[in-house]
Design a protein around this motif. Structure first.
Motif, PDB file in Angstrom:
ATOM      1  N   TYR A  86      46.309  30.413  35.308  1.00  0.00           N
ATOM      2  CA  TYR A  86      45.207  30.630  34.378  1.00  0.00           C
ATOM      3  C   TYR A  86      44.967  29.405  33.502  1.00  0.00           C
ATOM      4  CZ  TYR A  86      42.602  32.385  30.359  1.00  0.00           C
ATOM      5  OH  TYR A  86      41.683  32.546  29.353  1.00  0.00           O
ATOM      6  N   GLY A  87      46.050  28.803  32.993  1.00  0.00           N
ATOM      7  CA  GLY A  87      45.904  27.662  32.101  1.00  0.00           C
ATOM      8  C   GLY A  87      45.225  26.485  32.780  1.00  0.00           C
ATOM      9  N   TYR A  88      45.667  26.155  33.998  1.00  0.00           N
ATOM     10  CA  TYR A  88      45.077  25.031  34.715  1.00  0.00           C
ATOM     11  C   TYR A  88      43.648  25.347  35.163  1.00  0.00           C
ATOM     12  CZ  TYR A  88      49.780  23.090  34.830  1.00  0.00           C
ATOM     13  OH  TYR A  88      50.997  22.591  34.480  1.00  0.00           O
ATOM     14  N   GLN A  89      43.383  26.588  35.567  1.00  0.00           N
ATOM     15  CA  GLN A  89      42.035  26.960  35.961  1.00  0.00           C
ATOM     16  C   GLN A  89      41.071  26.852  34.790  1.00  0.00           C
ATOM     17  OE1 GLN A  89      42.547  30.907  37.521  1.00  0.00           O
ATOM     18  NE2 GLN A  89      43.244  30.193  39.536  1.00  0.00           N
ATOM     19  N   THR A  90      41.535  27.260  33.609  1.00  0.00           N
ATOM     20  CA  THR A  90      40.681  27.182  32.422  1.00  0.00           C
ATOM     21  C   THR A  90      40.357  25.738  32.065  1.00  0.00           C
ATOM     22  OG1 THR A  90      41.654  29.235  31.576  1.00  0.00           O
ATOM     23  CG2 THR A  90      40.486  27.822  29.998  1.00  0.00           C
ATOM     24  N   MET A  91      41.353  24.862  32.177  1.00  0.00           N
ATOM     25  CA  MET A  91      41.127  23.463  31.817  1.00  0.00           C
ATOM     26  C   MET A  91      40.262  22.743  32.831  1.00  0.00           C
ATOM     27  SD  MET A  91      44.689  22.080  30.184  1.00  0.00           S
ATOM     28  CE  MET A  91      45.656  22.608  31.609  1.00  0.00           C
ATOM     29  N   PHE A  92      40.641  22.832  34.112  1.00  0.00           N
ATOM     30  CA  PHE A  92      39.964  22.031  35.128  1.00  0.00           C
ATOM     31  C   PHE A  92      38.600  22.599  35.524  1.00  0.00           C
ATOM     32  CE2 PHE A  92      44.419  20.720  35.878  1.00  0.00           C
ATOM     33  CZ  PHE A  92      44.255  19.362  35.665  1.00  0.00           C
ATOM     34  N   SER A  93      38.298  23.812  35.123  1.00  0.00           N
ATOM     35  CA  SER A  93      36.954  24.332  35.363  1.00  0.00           C
ATOM     36  C   SER A  93      35.965  23.797  34.340  1.00  0.00           C
ATOM     37  CB  SER A  93      36.965  25.861  35.311  1.00  0.00           C
ATOM     38  OG  SER A  93      37.375  26.313  34.025  1.00  0.00           O
ATOM     39  N   ASP A  94      36.468  23.172  33.289  1.00  0.00           N
ATOM     40  CA  ASP A  94      35.618  22.585  32.258  1.00  0.00           C
ATOM     41  C   ASP A  94      35.344  21.127  32.620  1.00  0.00           C
ATOM     42  OD1 ASP A  94      34.415  21.632  29.919  1.00  0.00           O
ATOM     43  OD2 ASP A  94      35.524  23.055  28.679  1.00  0.00           O
ATOM     44  N   ALA A  95      34.072  20.782  32.779  1.00  0.00           N
ATOM     45  CA  ALA A  95      33.704  19.415  33.180  1.00  0.00           C
ATOM     46  C   ALA A  95      34.072  18.389  32.113  1.00  0.00           C
ATOM     47  CB  ALA A  95      32.212  19.338  33.481  1.00  0.00           C
ATOM     48  N   ARG A  96      34.259  18.841  30.874  1.00  0.00           N
ATOM     49  CA  ARG A  96      34.576  17.895  29.803  1.00  0.00           C
ATOM     50  C   ARG A  96      35.908  17.194  30.028  1.00  0.00           C
ATOM     51  NH1 ARG A  96      34.339  21.544  24.598  1.00  0.00           N
ATOM     52  NH2 ARG A  96      35.474  22.884  26.070  1.00  0.00           N
ATOM     53  N   ILE A  97      36.831  17.855  30.715  1.00  0.00           N
ATOM     54  CA  ILE A  97      38.157  17.261  30.873  1.00  0.00           C
ATOM     55  C   ILE A  97      38.098  16.029  31.771  1.00  0.00           C
ATOM     56  CG2 ILE A  97      38.908  18.603  32.881  1.00  0.00           C
ATOM     57  CD1 ILE A  97      41.634  18.830  31.536  1.00  0.00           C
ATOM     58  N   TRP A  98      37.218  16.041  32.784  1.00  0.00           N
ATOM     59  CA  TRP A  98      37.095  14.876  33.658  1.00  0.00           C
ATOM     60  C   TRP A  98      36.435  13.714  32.911  1.00  0.00           C
ATOM     61  CZ3 TRP A  98      40.249  15.714  37.332  1.00  0.00           C
ATOM     62  CH2 TRP A  98      40.409  17.001  37.851  1.00  0.00           C
ATOM     63  N   ASN A  99      35.458  14.038  32.084  1.00  0.00           N
ATOM     64  CA  ASN A  99      34.850  12.990  31.265  1.00  0.00           C
ATOM     65  C   ASN A  99      35.854  12.442  30.251  1.00  0.00           C
ATOM     66  OD1 ASN A  99      32.261  11.592  30.354  1.00  0.00           O
ATOM     67  ND2 ASN A  99      32.910  12.563  28.448  1.00  0.00           N
ATOM     68  N   GLY A 100      36.704  13.317  29.705  1.00  0.00           N
ATOM     69  CA  GLY A 100      37.735  12.863  28.780  1.00  0.00           C
ATOM     70  C   GLY A 100      38.756  11.966  29.456  1.00  0.00           C
ATOM     71  N   TYR A 101      39.130  12.315  30.681  1.00  0.00           N
ATOM     72  CA  TYR A 101      40.040  11.462  31.449  1.00  0.00           C
ATOM     73  C   TYR A 101      39.423  10.083  31.669  1.00  0.00           C
ATOM     74  CZ  TYR A 101      44.309  13.757  33.063  1.00  0.00           C
ATOM     75  OH  TYR A 101      45.566  14.274  33.147  1.00  0.00           O
ATOM     76  N   LYS A 102      38.149  10.057  32.049  1.00  0.00           N
ATOM     77  CA  LYS A 102      37.477   8.782  32.287  1.00  0.00           C
ATOM     78  C   LYS A 102      37.446   7.940  31.014  1.00  0.00           C
ATOM     79  CE  LYS A 102      33.171   8.443  31.907  1.00  0.00           C
ATOM     80  NZ  LYS A 102      31.699   8.613  32.001  1.00  0.00           N
ATOM     81  N   ASN A 103      37.079   8.565  29.907  1.00  0.00           N
ATOM     82  CA  ASN A 103      37.017   7.822  28.648  1.00  0.00           C
ATOM     83  C   ASN A 103      38.383   7.292  28.241  1.00  0.00           C
ATOM     84  OD1 ASN A 103      34.271   8.347  28.421  1.00  0.00           O
ATOM     85  ND2 ASN A 103      34.564  10.148  27.137  1.00  0.00           N
TER      86      ASN A 103
END
Length: 321
Positions: A86-103
């Motif tokens: 559940y925790g990983y699904q909640t995080m990685f389903s949010d597109a903001r996390i990929w943009n945060g990784y890139k930044n």
């Protein structure tokens, strides 16, 4: 007859004391009981230290995809129980996390590169006795370690410089860490022989050529250590994003993870009336464990490749006998 003579010669030869017998590393020395006791105590202490360091990390890993009811009940200790993503699904389903990784990757790579480009030449210059004002400049650097303008003046300064909501607010203001500058300067003063500079002058090298061709290749340990310090500092930079960034697409990973965690807690407590407060807290805890893994995994991957340099360079500047 010759055998008897040789025997007589060996019998009359002086006997060597235990201190005079040369050491042979191929001969295994017998350990006394006290030696075994000391070895056992040392191994027990080392095992306890290793366990104290590794187990919390292992617990966070298994708790991040275990059933949080079992985690809260203390049933998860060594192996996961009731696998839940559940925790990983909640995080990685949010597109903001990929943009945060890139930044964060951009801020970290550019910031670390600028840090090294500024810190190493400055430390080398401050280590040279020919540079007369080096003590005054070093005092001014050190002064900033104890006194600063404060949060509000810093914010006003960043606003006047036009760095608000800009990637450069993560890179330019922290271009030099005075602590790392002092470590690098101490390394150049104590670990680089002055004879190398004399030889370089004979060969016609300038200070710049001496620094690039001789000093830097001999400084791999300190470069790796200081680079790792800067890298970790940029990767974990949280306060700058909280203070200077309001645009969502400029936020680093740490601030994005914080928003996901707070949003999840609010949604669980506000929208699902059938869920008890305890159940909502359990889901929030699972996301917390997942956030820890997502935020620290790149550092855990990079560190083993720099460990040999880190072990060597971390003792630079220590008292030598």
């Amino acid at each position: 007859m010759s055998t008897a003579t040789n025997s007589a010669q060996y019998v009359g030869a002086p006997k060597l004391s235990s201190d005079e017998i040369p050491f042979n590393p191929k001969v295994r020395q017998q350990k006394s009981i006290s030696d075994w006791i000391v070895d056992i105590v040392i191994w027990v202490i080392l095992a306890a230290v290793v366990f104290a360091v590794i187990y919390p990390l292992w617990f966070v890993i298994i708790a991040s995809f275990s059933n949080q009811a079992a985690v809260s009940a203390g049933e998860v200790t060594v192996i996961p129980k009731g696998v839940s993503l559940y925790g990983y699904q909640t995080m990685f389903s949010d597109a903001r996390i990929w943009n945060g990784y890139k930044n964060t990757i951009i801020y970290t790579v550019l910031g670390t590169a600028l840090n090294m480009v500024v810190t190493m030449p400055a430390a080398f210059a401050l280590s040279r006795a020919e540079f007369k004002p080096r003590r005054i400049i070093m005092f001014l650097f050190t002064f900033t370690m104890f006194f600063s303008g404060g949060m509000i003046p810093s914010y006003l300064l960043m606003k006047q410089l036009g760095l608000l909501n800009s990637m450069w607010v993560f890179i330019v203001p922290g271009a030099v860490s005075v602590w790392n500058l002092i470590i690098a300067r101490s390394f150049f003063e104590t670990s680089i022989p002055e004879d190398l500079h004399d030889a370089a002058q004979i060969d016609g090298l300038s200070f710049f050529g001496y620094f690039l061709r001789i000093v830097l290749p001999l400084s791999s340990a300190i470069i790796a250590v200081i680079g790792l310090y800067y890298f970790v500092g940029h990767w974990n930079d949280y306060f700058n994003g909280l203070l200077y960034i309001t645009k969502q697409n400029k936020l680093p990973l740490q601030n994005v993870l914080q928003q996901i965690l707070l949003a999840n807690q609010t949604n669980q407590m506000g929208t699902d009336t059938a869920m008890t407060g305890l159940a909502a807290q359990q889901f929030a805890d699972q996301i917390k464990y997942g956030v820890i893994i997502v935020a620290t995994l790149p550092l855990l991957v990079i560190y083993p490749f720099l460990q040999k340099y880190f072990d060597k360079g971390v003792m630079i500047g220590a008292v030598k006998g």
